[in-house]
Design a protein around this motif. Structure first.
Motif, PDB file in Angstrom:
ATOM      1  N   GLY A 286     -14.945 -45.145  23.220  1.00  0.00           N
ATOM      2  CA  GLY A 286     -14.052 -44.236  23.933  1.00  0.00           C
ATOM      3  C   GLY A 286     -12.979 -43.578  23.083  1.00  0.00           C
ATOM      4  N   SER A 287     -12.832 -44.020  21.840  1.00  0.00           N
ATOM      5  CA  SER A 287     -11.784 -43.398  21.019  1.00  0.00           C
ATOM      6  C   SER A 287     -12.299 -42.191  20.252  1.00  0.00           C
ATOM      7  N   ARG A 288     -13.605 -41.911  20.373  1.00  0.00           N
ATOM      8  CA  ARG A 288     -14.172 -40.797  19.595  1.00  0.00           C
ATOM      9  C   ARG A 288     -14.052 -39.482  20.343  1.00  0.00           C
ATOM     10  N   ASN A 289     -13.850 -38.429  19.569  1.00  0.00           N
ATOM     11  CA  ASN A 289     -13.675 -37.094  20.124  1.00  0.00           C
ATOM     12  C   ASN A 289     -15.044 -36.407  20.212  1.00  0.00           C
ATOM     13  N   ILE A 290     -15.521 -36.245  21.456  1.00  0.00           N
ATOM     14  CA  ILE A 290     -16.874 -35.700  21.652  1.00  0.00           C
ATOM     15  C   ILE A 290     -16.999 -34.309  21.037  1.00  0.00           C
ATOM     16  N   LEU A 291     -15.980 -33.472  21.225  1.00  0.00           N
ATOM     17  CA  LEU A 291     -16.083 -32.106  20.690  1.00  0.00           C
ATOM     18  C   LEU A 291     -16.103 -32.096  19.160  1.00  0.00           C
TER      19      LEU A 291
ATOM     20  N   ARG B  54     -12.001 -26.567  20.771  1.00  0.00           N
ATOM     21  CA  ARG B  54     -11.186 -27.658  20.234  1.00  0.00           C
ATOM     22  C   ARG B  54      -9.743 -27.234  20.050  1.00  0.00           C
ATOM     23  N   LYS B  55      -9.533 -25.938  19.759  1.00  0.00           N
ATOM     24  CA  LYS B  55      -8.163 -25.460  19.574  1.00  0.00           C
ATOM     25  C   LYS B  55      -7.496 -25.121  20.897  1.00  0.00           C
ATOM     26  N   GLY B  56      -8.226 -25.238  21.995  1.00  0.00           N
ATOM     27  CA  GLY B  56      -7.648 -24.900  23.293  1.00  0.00           C
ATOM     28  C   GLY B  56      -7.552 -23.407  23.519  1.00  0.00           C
ATOM     29  N   LEU B  57      -8.349 -22.618  22.802  1.00  0.00           N
ATOM     30  CA  LEU B  57      -8.253 -21.173  22.916  1.00  0.00           C
ATOM     31  C   LEU B  57      -9.403 -20.578  23.738  1.00  0.00           C
ATOM     32  N   ALA B  58     -10.238 -21.434  24.303  1.00  0.00           N
ATOM     33  CA  ALA B  58     -11.402 -20.915  25.029  1.00  0.00           C
ATOM     34  C   ALA B  58     -11.020 -20.483  26.435  1.00  0.00           C
ATOM     35  N   ASN B  59     -11.757 -19.505  26.956  1.00  0.00           N
ATOM     36  CA  ASN B  59     -11.590 -19.054  28.339  1.00  0.00           C
ATOM     37  C   ASN B  59     -12.680 -19.695  29.186  1.00  0.00           C
ATOM     38  N   PRO B  60     -12.483 -19.752  30.507  1.00  0.00           N
ATOM     39  CA  PRO B  60     -13.532 -20.338  31.338  1.00  0.00           C
ATOM     40  C   PRO B  60     -14.901 -19.664  31.145  1.00  0.00           C
ATOM     41  N   GLU B  61     -14.906 -18.342  30.899  1.00  0.00           N
ATOM     42  CA  GLU B  61     -16.207 -17.666  30.711  1.00  0.00           C
ATOM     43  C   GLU B  61     -16.942 -18.181  29.480  1.00  0.00           C
TER      44      GLU B  61
ATOM     45  N   LEU C 188     -25.607 -28.281  24.616  1.00  0.00           N
ATOM     46  CA  LEU C 188     -26.154 -28.308  25.976  1.00  0.00           C
ATOM     47  C   LEU C 188     -26.091 -29.692  26.596  1.00  0.00           C
ATOM     48  N   THR C 189     -26.411 -30.731  25.803  1.00  0.00           N
ATOM     49  CA  THR C 189     -26.445 -32.055  26.432  1.00  0.00           C
ATOM     50  C   THR C 189     -25.041 -32.599  26.691  1.00  0.00           C
ATOM     51  N   THR C 190     -24.065 -32.214  25.868  1.00  0.00           N
ATOM     52  CA  THR C 190     -22.708 -32.673  26.175  1.00  0.00           C
ATOM     53  C   THR C 190     -22.115 -31.865  27.336  1.00  0.00           C
ATOM     54  N   LEU C 191     -22.499 -30.593  27.437  1.00  0.00           N
ATOM     55  CA  LEU C 191     -22.053 -29.807  28.596  1.00  0.00           C
ATOM     56  C   LEU C 191     -22.536 -30.460  29.877  1.00  0.00           C
ATOM     57  N   LYS C 192     -23.741 -31.002  29.822  1.00  0.00           N
ATOM     58  CA  LYS C 192     -24.315 -31.643  30.997  1.00  0.00           C
ATOM     59  C   LYS C 192     -23.681 -33.014  31.240  1.00  0.00           C
ATOM     60  N   SER C 193     -23.523 -33.796  30.167  1.00  0.00           N
ATOM     61  CA  SER C 193     -23.036 -35.168  30.353  1.00  0.00           C
ATOM     62  C   SER C 193     -21.515 -35.246  30.482  1.00  0.00           C
ATOM     63  N   PHE C 194     -20.815 -34.340  29.846  1.00  0.00           N
ATOM     64  CA  PHE C 194     -19.345 -34.404  29.851  1.00  0.00           C
ATOM     65  C   PHE C 194     -18.735 -33.045  30.182  1.00  0.00           C
ATOM     66  N   PRO C 195     -19.052 -32.474  31.355  1.00  0.00           N
ATOM     67  CA  PRO C 195     -18.576 -31.107  31.642  1.00  0.00           C
ATOM     68  C   PRO C 195     -17.047 -31.004  31.600  1.00  0.00           C
ATOM     69  N   LEU C 196     -16.359 -32.068  31.996  1.00  0.00           N
ATOM     70  CA  LEU C 196     -14.899 -31.976  32.078  1.00  0.00           C
ATOM     71  C   LEU C 196     -14.253 -31.832  30.705  1.00  0.00           C
ATOM     72  N   ILE C 197     -14.918 -32.378  29.687  1.00  0.00           N
ATOM     73  CA  ILE C 197     -14.367 -32.248  28.339  1.00  0.00           C
ATOM     74  C   ILE C 197     -14.234 -30.783  27.972  1.00  0.00           C
ATOM     75  N   TYR C 198     -15.210 -29.989  28.415  1.00  0.00           N
ATOM     76  CA  TYR C 198     -15.152 -28.559  28.116  1.00  0.00           C
ATOM     77  C   TYR C 198     -14.136 -27.861  29.016  1.00  0.00           C
TER      78      TYR C 198
ATOM     79  N   THR D 280     -11.522 -28.888  30.653  1.00  0.00           N
ATOM     80  CA  THR D 280     -10.101 -29.160  30.429  1.00  0.00           C
ATOM     81  C   THR D 280      -9.562 -28.376  29.238  1.00  0.00           C
ATOM     82  N   MET D 281     -10.453 -27.962  28.358  1.00  0.00           N
ATOM     83  CA  MET D 281      -9.991 -27.256  27.157  1.00  0.00           C
ATOM     84  C   MET D 281      -9.892 -25.742  27.354  1.00  0.00           C
ATOM     85  N   THR D 282     -10.199 -25.254  28.564  1.00  0.00           N
ATOM     86  CA  THR D 282     -10.168 -23.796  28.745  1.00  0.00           C
ATOM     87  C   THR D 282      -8.918 -23.349  29.480  1.00  0.00           C
TER      88      THR D 282
END
Ligand code: FMN
Ligand code: SF4
Ligand code: FES
Lengths: 189, 622
Positions: B494-499, B535-542, B571-581, B583-585
């Motif tokens: 749990g301490s590893r950064n998926i992104l 990772r930099k928090g600069l992404a938009n929801p789109e 693709l597989t992390t988008l599916k398994s960990f959608p919130l990680i993405y 929360t960063m937008t």
């Protein structure tokens, strides 16, 4: 039912060759019908240089190669509901973006300017200077496609786009029926 | 003594090696252009670089153009067009090594050798480089020093190694300290730990010598193929093609020559099971290849050994010689008339894509490691245009065992559609990383409890090209139909950064794309950049939709499996960990992109023009 107001359109040419604007004329006689539905606000076609009102559609040709391009583009984004990138230079940077390929240099921008104005083999520049009038906008480190600077709603592909694809996109947008491009219109090979 | 780092130049002056010596090397390989890899390896090892003049000499000897030679020399990362140090240290910079103290090791090597990563010292003594996974993930951080390997690096160990090298100790002595080993097997074992944690019934338990081959010569080639088909054996290299069917295709039709190639390229990060088989079961592997040769009627074989495993070459050569001497390779094998088969080793040179069978064949032919257009498949037109069987190391080992013990014995292990046992290379955050031989069908939970990794937050099954899953999916099963894998199981707590992991894996694919297909060459760069933006928090929801769109374009339009699987980390992390993405937008303000930095974009021009911006410099006053 009150008559619908005409849609307001604004256009600008940034780092492009004006070819995409000329391509708008390739709509030919359908232009007359189209003009019944729209009026032009800020645009080089009527030489209006500032937005007079908020517009429905903004159309941009060319990418961003200098700070003024960025400024105009941001202004368009703030004043238009829908923003369209017209042609490859707007979408990807196009021909001007060839300078982005100069990257393995200490100072790629300086190298480009020197080659363009001083050291290039076929240059005849009697001043031997890189132009630097205070009125000239500062050049960007590289040429940016529009979508890297602002959010773009639609990209009309082509170099230049055909009159048909421009017409059908505008007509269907104005009718509120745009559902993507027909394959035949954007197939280039 | 501390060395000044700032003065180390990037390249070293060196005279090109004498042409006569180069021509001699070419002659050793019969001036055969198909042996280009061997020629270049020999030159690289001897002179530490491939000079422009050298390429001309090679071109002359092999009757190619200089640009064709350069095409090969520049394709592989172990060949260098600039002079390299007499000792080249390649540190594995995989995400596992980064999570296990790579930074400190890098800093120590840089300090002790007085050069930065990517540099060669001015006296031509040392080069320092990064390289992707070298197949030692269970003992990370690891590094190659020329052709040998050192593992479990720490800051202290790095310092000792660097000091010993500077004192003139050979890499061999550093990797295998103490008295000299009594056999090639012992040498390999002292260099790298096999870490066999669980031996199964088929491969790592007791294996009788040549029982499978003895059986194979007592039945017809067709019967061998039928036995393979009945066993349910599927390829262990990742794609899972039915082995018996592959052999049947290769045996069919008329052909002057046929080939059997063993794929020992093992480049998928986190996979190291073939390394253990090559070390512990080399006879079984060659037995399996010999069985395949009899089944399809091949007289020539190649083991394509990844360059990173060059330290295993002496061991394999020794085994090949023993088998030749015992009549198990060569002419009239086991006294059978018309059964002739021999094997050469082809060393790779640091290119992941060469694990793809078409690229592997290209590489064996002396070409850049570019995949071939399919069809024709290798079983139809493979090496030099002849029918060729390409199988993974583990597949051949299984084949030899199946002949000995019978198809039913193998078929009854595992699950429907996934028969027999499989080697799993387990690494990352668990108590007992290493090799586990288990029947197909275990769930991830079961595997985690066996290896001591129950607190895992994410598991990467099959390496970067595979599937990343989270705890809610740990009841999924290790079979071809559910979670298919060539063997890599990488565990993250749990301490590893998926992104961070995803970004690293994308950089891996960017580095390893052969460049033939634009969507793979360019698209993966865009994917990597997009992840960096998240990772930099600069992404938009789109941008989430953009990731999906771009991924599907890459998948649909790439020529080989590398491009087709390269978007999988995303693709597989988008599916398994959608919130990680998500929360960063954040949405853009007025549609203006936060990622575009006008100040950075005009800074160069501001300096050249020696004036400020009328538009964007707020405090501009005149
Ligand atoms: C990019 C890429 C890398 C691959 N790397 C390997 C590898 O290192 N080892 C391997 O056995 N198969 C690898 N494969 C799969 C091979 O193309 C091929 O399917 C396999 O060697 C066939 O053997 P098998 O049927 O015994 O698995 C790779 C495939 C791709 C697309
Ligand atoms: S998909 Fe990528 S690695 Fe495969 S052939 Fe195309 S460019 Fe090369
Ligand atoms: S050797 Fe470093 S992760 Fe594989």
């Amino acid at each position: 039912m009150p008559e619908l107001r005409k849609a307001r359109i604004a256009t600008a040419s940034l780092a492009g060759c004006f070819g995409c604007h000329m391509a708008i004329l390739d709509i030919d006689e359908r232009l007359i019908g189209l003009m019944g539905l729209v009026e032009f606000d800020r645009s080089p076609v009527n030489d209006i240089k500032k937005f007079t009102k908020r517009c429905d559609i903004g159309i941009i040709e060319g990418g961003c190669c200098n700070e003024e391009n960025v400024h105009v583009l941001q202004d368009f984004r703030r004043n238009c509901d829908v923003l369209i990138a017209l042609g490859q230079c707007a979408i990807m940077g196009g021909l001007p973006a060839m300078r982005n390929a100069v990257m393995h240099s200490e100072n790629p921008l300086l190298e480009c300017l020197e080659e363009a104005y001083i050291s290039g083999r076929f240059i005849r520049n009697t001043t031997h200077q890189i132009p630097n009038d205070p009125a000239l906008p500062l050049v960007l480190d590289k040429v940016y496609p529009l979508s890297e600077v602002v959010k773009i709603d639609y990209n009309i592909p082509g170099c230049a786009p055909t009159g048909d694809v421009i017409y059908s996109t505008l007509a269907s947008l104005l009718a509120g029926k745009f559902r993507g491009f027909e394959r035949e219109l954007i197939k280039f090979d | 003594m501390d060395v000044q780092t700032s003065q180390a130049p990037e390249t070293v002056e060196a005279a090109p090696p004498p042409k006569a010596e180069i021509l001699e090397i070419c002659a050793e390989y019969g001036n055969d252009r198909h042996r280009m890899m061997d020629i270049l390896h020999t030159v690289q090892n001897r002179y530490r670089w491939i000079a422009p003049e050298t390429m001309e000499a090679i071109a002359e000897a092999t009757d190619l153009s200089r640009i064709q030679v350069e095409g090969v020399a520049s394709f592989y990362s172990f060949f260098s067009l600039k002079p390299k140090g007499r000792v080249t240290i390649r540190l594995c910079d995989d995400i596992i090594d980064r999570f296990h103290g790579l930074d400190a090791v890098v800093a120590e090597f840089e300090r002790a050798l007085g050069i930065k990563m990517g540099q060669t010292s001015r006296d031509g003594a040392f080069s320092l480089e990064f390289t992707p996974c070298i197949g030692m993930s269970d003992q990370a951080p690891a590094a190659m020093i020329n052709d040998v390997v050192i593992t479990k690096l720490t800051r202290e160990k790095a310092r000792d190694v660097a000091n010993a090298l500077r004192a003139g100790e050979t890499p061999e002595k550093i990797a295998v300290p103490g008295f000299s080993p009594s056999s090639a097997h012992e040498r390999a074992n002292r260099m790298v730990n096999s870490n066999i944690r669980h031996a199964g019934e088929v491969l790592l338990g007791p294996v009788p010598q040549n029982a499978g081959l003895t059986k194979a010569v007592s039945i017809t080639p067709t019967q061998i193929i039928t036995t393979m088909e009945e066993s349910g054996l599927r390829g262990c290299g990742g794609a899972g093609f039915v082995t018996g069917r592959k052999w049947r295709f290769a045996a069919g039709g008329e052909a002057e020559r046929r080939f059997v190639i063993c794929n020992a390229d093992e480049g998928e990060p986190g996979t190291f099971k073939d390394r253990v088989l090559l070390t512990e079961r080399p006879h079984l592997l060659i037995e399996g290849m010999t069985v395949a040769a009899r089944a399809v009627g091949a007289r020539e074989g190649i083991i394509y050994l990844r360059g990173e495993y060059e330290y295993l070459r002496p061991l394999l050569e020794e085994v090949l010689d023993e088998r030749r001497a015992a009549g198990l390779l060569g002419t009239e094998i086991m006294g059978v008339r018309n059964f002739h088969f021999d094997i050469r080793i082809q060393l790779g040179a640091g290119a992941y894509v060469c694990g793809e069978e078409g690229a592997l064949i290209s590489s064996c032919e002396g070409l850049p490691g570019e995949p071939k257009t399919r069809p024709p498949f290798p079983v139809q037109r493979g090496y030099l245009g002849y029918p060729t069987v390409v199988n993974n190391v583990e597949t051949f080992c299984h084949a030899a065992r199946i002949l000995d013990k019978g198809a039913k014995w193998f078929f009854d292990m595992g699950k429907e559609g996934s028969h027999g046992t499989k080697l799993f290379s387990v690494s990352g955050d668990c108590l007992n990383p290493g090799i586990y031989e288990l029947p197909y069908g275990h769930s991830i939970w079961e595997l985690l409890s066996i290896v001591g990794g129950e607190d895992a937050a994410a598991v990467q099954v099959g390496g970067p090209s595979g599937t990343m899953i989270g705890r809610d999916s740990f009841s999924r099963k290790l079979t071809f139909d559910d979670l298919a894998t060539g063997g890599a199981i990488i565990i993250f707590n749990g301490s590893r950064n998926i992104l961070e992991i995803v970004e690293y894996y994308m950089s891996f694919f960017v580095h390893e794309s052969c460049g033939y297909c634009t969507p793979c060459r360019v698209g993966n760069v865009f994917l990597q950049k997009a992840i960096a933006k998240f990772r930099k928090g600069l992404a938009n929801p789109e941008d989430i939709e953009y990731l999906r769109d771009l991924s599907s374009t890459i998948i649909e339009t790439s020529r080989c499996g590398l491009g087709i699987t390269s978007p999988n980390p995303v693709l597989t992390t988008l599916k398994s960990f959608p919130l990680i993405y998500s929360t960063m937008t954040k949405p853009t303000k007025d549609g203006i992109r936060d990622t575009f930095d006008i100040q950075a974009a005009i800074d160069g021009a501001r300096k050249i023009a020696k004036r400020r911006s009328y538009i964007f410099d707020k405090d501009f006053s005149q």
